[in-house]
Design a protein around this motif. Structure first.
Motif, mmCIF file in Angstrom:
data_model
loop_
_atom_site.group_PDB
_atom_site.id
_atom_site.type_symbol
_atom_site.label_atom_id
_atom_site.label_comp_id
_atom_site.label_asym_id
_atom_site.label_seq_id
_atom_site.Cartn_x
_atom_site.Cartn_y
_atom_site.Cartn_z
ATOM 1 N N ALA A 76 41.044 34.565 30.777
ATOM 2 C CA ALA A 76 40.676 35.810 31.449
ATOM 3 C C ALA A 76 39.279 35.697 32.043
ATOM 4 O O ALA A 76 38.401 35.035 31.484
ATOM 5 N N LEU A 77 39.072 36.329 33.163
ATOM 6 C CA LEU A 77 37.768 36.306 33.814
ATOM 7 C C LEU A 77 36.766 37.130 33.008
ATOM 8 O O LEU A 77 37.145 38.002 32.218
ATOM 9 N N ARG A 95 39.277 45.380 36.164
ATOM 10 C CA ARG A 95 39.530 45.001 34.768
ATOM 11 C C ARG A 95 40.964 44.510 34.600
ATOM 12 O O ARG A 95 41.226 43.562 33.847
ATOM 13 N N HIS A 96 41.897 45.155 35.287
ATOM 14 C CA HIS A 96 43.294 44.733 35.228
ATOM 15 C C HIS A 96 43.436 43.319 35.769
ATOM 16 O O HIS A 96 44.120 42.469 35.181
ATOM 17 N N ARG A 97 42.775 43.044 36.901
ATOM 18 C CA ARG A 97 42.818 41.704 37.487
ATOM 19 C C ARG A 97 42.201 40.675 36.550
ATOM 20 O O ARG A 97 42.718 39.576 36.383
ATOM 21 N N VAL A 100 44.102 41.505 32.308
ATOM 22 C CA VAL A 100 45.512 41.820 32.058
ATOM 23 C C VAL A 100 46.435 40.873 32.807
ATOM 24 O O VAL A 100 47.393 40.330 32.249
ATOM 25 N N MET A 101 46.133 40.616 34.068
ATOM 26 C CA MET A 101 47.016 39.800 34.894
ATOM 27 C C MET A 101 47.137 38.365 34.395
ATOM 28 O O MET A 101 48.132 37.692 34.665
ATOM 29 N N VAL A 102 46.147 37.885 33.642
ATOM 30 C CA VAL A 102 46.234 36.526 33.111
ATOM 31 C C VAL A 102 47.467 36.366 32.230
ATOM 32 O O VAL A 102 48.010 35.264 32.087
#
Length: 213
Positions: A76-77, A95-97, A100-102
């Protein structure tokens, strides 16, 4: 009421999507990132602390091409700097990018795959130190047996069901090999002395020392 039902439906869809991708990512078939590294490096070691709680545990990667050694992570970033004030909708989207997206996208050469700087000397020392317990010669739980096994193949000693594990992916031009150890720290205390577990704990210490796991 309609808005509430729509939000509930969206939550279920996202949850199902997460479960589906998580299941796909936990299969033993090589993923796109592993295949990319196989095609573009001579040898690669991917260290991963697996977890029962996080669908996609980070990758910590050490890769060698000719005489060039490079370190990478797949995770995650970084979280947003708390000093930055953003409109709520924009902050949630970022925050989702980032985190979560990971768990939802296939593991590939995407924004979550990043090179990490270490000095050439530090990289060489890390590579050599890992080689002191040659990973390609290690036996994992599939070879030595799960948990504590006696000479007759019976399980002995204490057992835990919610412990994490360690995955080590060994990638060369000819193969992608996965070594899997369940709760090696715990079982080395309960039934000490297994060479494979001792070696993977040494490798874990080296990755922790450099990548700050």
């Amino acid at each position: 009421m309609h808005a509430m039902n729509l939000r509930s439906l969206l939550f279920v869809v996202l949850l199902c999507s997460t479960c589906f991708v998580t299941f796909a990512q936990k299969e033993d078939k090589p993923n796109a990132l592993q295949l990319f590294l196989q095609a573009n490096a001579d040898s690669t070691i991917i260290f991963q602390q697996s977890s029962n709680w996080f669908p996609q545990s980070p990758y910590y990667i050490l890769s060698k091409k000719a005489d060039t050694i490079t370190a990478y992570t797949y995770k995650a970033l970084p979280k947003l700097d708390k000093r930055i004030k953003l409109p709520r909708s924009i902050g949630l989207k970022i925050r989702h990018r980032n985190s979560v997206m990971v768990n939802l996208v296939p593991i590939d050469v995407n924004m979550y795959f990043q090179p990490i700087y270490f000095s050439p000397k530090k990289l060489l020392n890390l590579w050599k130190n890992i080689g002191k317990d040659p990973p390609w010669q290690l036996a994992d739980d599939s070879a030595d047996g799960h948990a504590c096994i006696d000479s007759q193949g019976n399980r002995t000693g204490n057992y835990i069901y919610d412990g994490g594990g360690i995955n080590l992916y060994l990638i060369t031009k000819n193969e992608i090999k996965k070594l899997d150890y369940y709760a090696p720290q715990f079982f080395e205390k309960v039934c000490p002395g297994r060479k494979g577990r001792i070696s993977i704990l040494k490798i874990e210490h080296l990755f922790d020392k450099h990548f700050d796991l």
